[in-house]
Design a protein around this motif. Structure first.
Motif, PDB file in Angstrom:
ATOM      1  N   ARG A  68      95.613 -16.552 -22.908  1.00  0.00           N
ATOM      2  CA  ARG A  68      96.001 -16.030 -21.954  1.00  0.00           C
ATOM      3  C   ARG A  68      97.080 -16.636 -21.269  1.00  0.00           C
ATOM      4  NH1 ARG A  68      90.465 -15.398 -19.036  1.00  0.00           N
ATOM      5  NH2 ARG A  68      88.943 -13.659 -20.477  1.00  0.00           N
ATOM      6  N   HIS A 224      88.205 -18.853 -26.524  1.00  0.00           N
ATOM      7  CA  HIS A 224      86.868 -19.244 -26.939  1.00  0.00           C
ATOM      8  C   HIS A 224      87.477 -18.861 -28.748  1.00  0.00           C
ATOM      9  CE1 HIS A 224      88.133 -14.370 -26.611  1.00  0.00           C
ATOM     10  NE2 HIS A 224      87.495 -14.909 -28.256  1.00  0.00           N
ATOM     11  N   GLN A 265      80.914  -7.771 -32.275  1.00  0.00           N
ATOM     12  CA  GLN A 265      80.804  -9.112 -31.769  1.00  0.00           C
ATOM     13  C   GLN A 265      79.991  -9.076 -30.412  1.00  0.00           C
ATOM     14  OE1 GLN A 265      85.444  -7.945 -29.825  1.00  0.00           O
ATOM     15  NE2 GLN A 265      85.969  -9.510 -31.305  1.00  0.00           N
TER      16      GLN A 265
HETATM   17  C1  OOG Z   1      90.466 -12.018 -24.934  1.00  0.00           C
HETATM   18  C2  OOG Z   1      89.000 -11.452 -25.052  1.00  0.00           C
HETATM   19  C3  OOG Z   1      89.155 -10.603 -26.013  1.00  0.00           C
HETATM   20  C4  OOG Z   1      87.688  -9.721 -28.922  1.00  0.00           C
HETATM   21  O1  OOG Z   1      87.471 -10.904 -29.431  1.00  0.00           O
HETATM   22  O2  OOG Z   1      87.774  -8.726 -28.698  1.00  0.00           O
HETATM   23  C5  OOG Z   1      88.622 -10.818 -27.910  1.00  0.00           C
HETATM   24  C6  OOG Z   1      90.193 -13.067 -23.571  1.00  0.00           C
HETATM   25  O3  OOG Z   1      88.842 -12.940 -23.018  1.00  0.00           O
HETATM   26  O4  OOG Z   1      90.648 -13.853 -23.522  1.00  0.00           O
HETATM   27  O5  OOG Z   1      88.822 -12.255 -27.896  1.00  0.00           O
END
Ligand code: OOG
Ligand code: NI
Length: 489
Positions: A68, A224, A265
């Motif tokens: 981010r 992540h 997911q």
């Molecule tokens: C990104 C979240 C979105 C996904 O796999 O949909 C994401 C974040 O938390 O910065 O990684």
């Protein structure tokens, strides 16, 4: 001089990033280990069928990360760094109103786009940018302070950006510089060590935990790193057995008897990590922040626009079931109070499993259950090829896709979904936030769209549907040509 191509640089970077993340977040190592076991199991059970959506080498190495950033200028730098790795911005995701929590960001995903690059190493990074201009989250005073804070920080050292430009321009780097690039890039995405201004962080946190995570610190970080599994339900069960509490839900399509499509997911919250904080009186103290988490995913076939509309419609109907509403509301309320009692959590689990059961039965009733039907109804994307030992009895094949498939002239190989789902992404954001934050819906949203994002990045933001469509169309043309047909309809 030994040169390292962008593709190899991308694979090396992904590997090093994974090493760094594994050192910093032990639960990630567990996740990778369990994913491997799950994939080994599927491979044993399903044999070659397990590789229908990518070679086991690709799937084993496959990761996506998320970062981010705060400003268009930072996003442009990110684009230069990922550009060096052969990754382009694909898709526009507006997550600002996709959740009950305040998530003031718009996003894209940097990823390789060519089929052979994807087969090699499909590493992708979901990249979000803060929207300080959105008055629903930030009043003029806070916006001004936030923009000044962001303008004063430097996320990436000039040496990294210079190496990035060289790799981007020349398509490769000499080995030594490639290693230096990978090192600097991994450092730039490690968790920051600089003390955090506690009062400032908390000011932002009251508006949105995401705003604090982005604009409350002087660096960015991978939050992540997601491995890919071939059976996410199995993974979910194994992680739970190991005592790791996963979120209530697997996001995306339900488990069902038909082909895997799009993306499923699930995630877990990482442990709180100690961080140096600067108190308002200037003294240092150690606090703890939860800014990183674990996620895992299973990928399926890319859907066409029509297929995607079907998917969105089925999901909305599974959610909107009239009897489910009160329970769902209770489940939502319980999200914030999980720590306070098991009652809300059990209720949430019940309503989640009801939702999953409803979704599954809707899918079993309404979604085509074979790849063949998905292809013929133009709901999913495939690479088409002439069958090598097709009938050669002098007959001319018809030009209809259904006939060609059914009579053994043409084979359809699924195109893997390489992108993200806004609803799932919002769910992932949401599930890892502490407070809800605030969004003042009496104010009008600031406009951000794909063109705006392209302008901010200074590069085209590619449309995922167009990419899949182009790949499919090319394969249909080549197949028609090989079969001596004017076209395939
Ligand atoms: C990104 C979240 C979105 C996904 O796999 O949909 C994401 C974040 O938390 O910065 O990684
Ligand atoms: Ni993710």
């Amino acid at each position: 001089m030994v040169m390292v191509s962008q593709g190899r640089l991308r694979a090396a970077f992904a590997r090093r990033l994974s090493e760094m993340y594994g050192q910093e977040v032990p639960a990630y190592r567990t996740l990778v280990e369990v994913s491997q076991k799950v994939n080994d199991g599927v491979l044993r059970r399903a044999g070659a069928g397990a590789e229908r959506l990518g070679s086991i080498e690709r799937v084993t190495a496959e990761r996506h990360g998320a970062i981010r950033v705060g400003t268009p200028a930072e996003l442009r730098q990110v684009s230069r760094i990922f550009g060096a790795l052969g990754m382009r911005p694909v898709g526009f995701y507006d997550l600002r109103e996709a959740t009950a929590s305040a998530v003031p960001v718009v996003s894209t995903a940097f990823r390789p786009v060519a089929a052979d690059e994807l087969a090699d190493d499909p590493f992708r990074v979901f990249t979000s940018m803060l929207t300080p201009a959105d008055p629903r989250f930030f009043d003029p005073d806070l916006r001004g302070r936030l923009e000044r804070f962001l303008a004063a920080r430097q996320l990436f050292p000039p040496e990294l950006l210079e190496l990035a430009d060289r790799a981007g321009g020349e398509g490769e780097l000499p080995q030594e510089q490639a290693a230096r690039f990978a090192h600097l890039a991994v450092q730039a995405f490690a968790l920051g060590r600089e003390p955090i201004d506690q009062a400032w962080y908390e000011t932002l946190e009251r508006v949105s935990a995401v705003a604090a995570d982005i604009g409350g610190v002087t660096s960015t970080h991978i939050n992540h790193l997601t491995p890919r599994v071939l059976d996410i339900d199995d993974l979910y069960a194994r992680m739970t057995e190991r005592g790791i509490t996963m979120i209530d839900q697997i996001q995306g399509p339900p488990r069902w008897s038909g082909p895997d499509v799009l993306l499923r997911q699930t995630s877990f919250r990482a442990l709180a990590e100690p961080r140096a904080l600067r108190r308002p009186d200037g003294g240092l103290t150690t606090g703890s922040l939860r800014v990183r988490f674990g996620e895992v995913e299973a990928r399926g076939i890319a859907l066409t626009r029509t297929g995607r509309e079907r998917y969105d419609d089925l999901q909305a109907r599974a959610d909107a079931h009239p009897e489910a509403r009160p329970a769902d509301r209770a489940a939502e309320r319980s999200v914030g109070s999980r720590a306070n009692g098991a009652g809300g959590r059990a209720g949430a689990e019940r309503s989640q499993s009801d939702q999953a059961a409803r979704a599954r039965s809707l899918w079993e009733r309404e979604f085509p259950a074979t790849e063949r039907d998905l292809a013929v109804e133009r709901l999913a994307f495939f690479t088409y090829r002439p069958v090598p030992d097709r009938p050669r009895d002098g007959r001319r094949p018809g030009t209809g896709l259904a006939d060609l498939i059914d009579h053994g002239w043409v084979r359809a190989e699924p195109i893997v979904y390489e992108d993200f789902l806004p609803r799932s992404a919002a769910g992932i954001f949401q599930s890892n936030l502490t407070g809800q934050g605030v969004r003042d819906d009496s104010r009008a949203a600031a406009d951000y769209d794909s063109d705006w994002l392209a302008g901010a990045i200074g590069a085209e933001v590619l449309d995922p549907f167009t990419l899949y469509e182009t790949q499919q169309r090319r394969s249909l043309q080549e197949t028609a040509h090989a079969l001596g047909l004017p076209e395939i309809t």
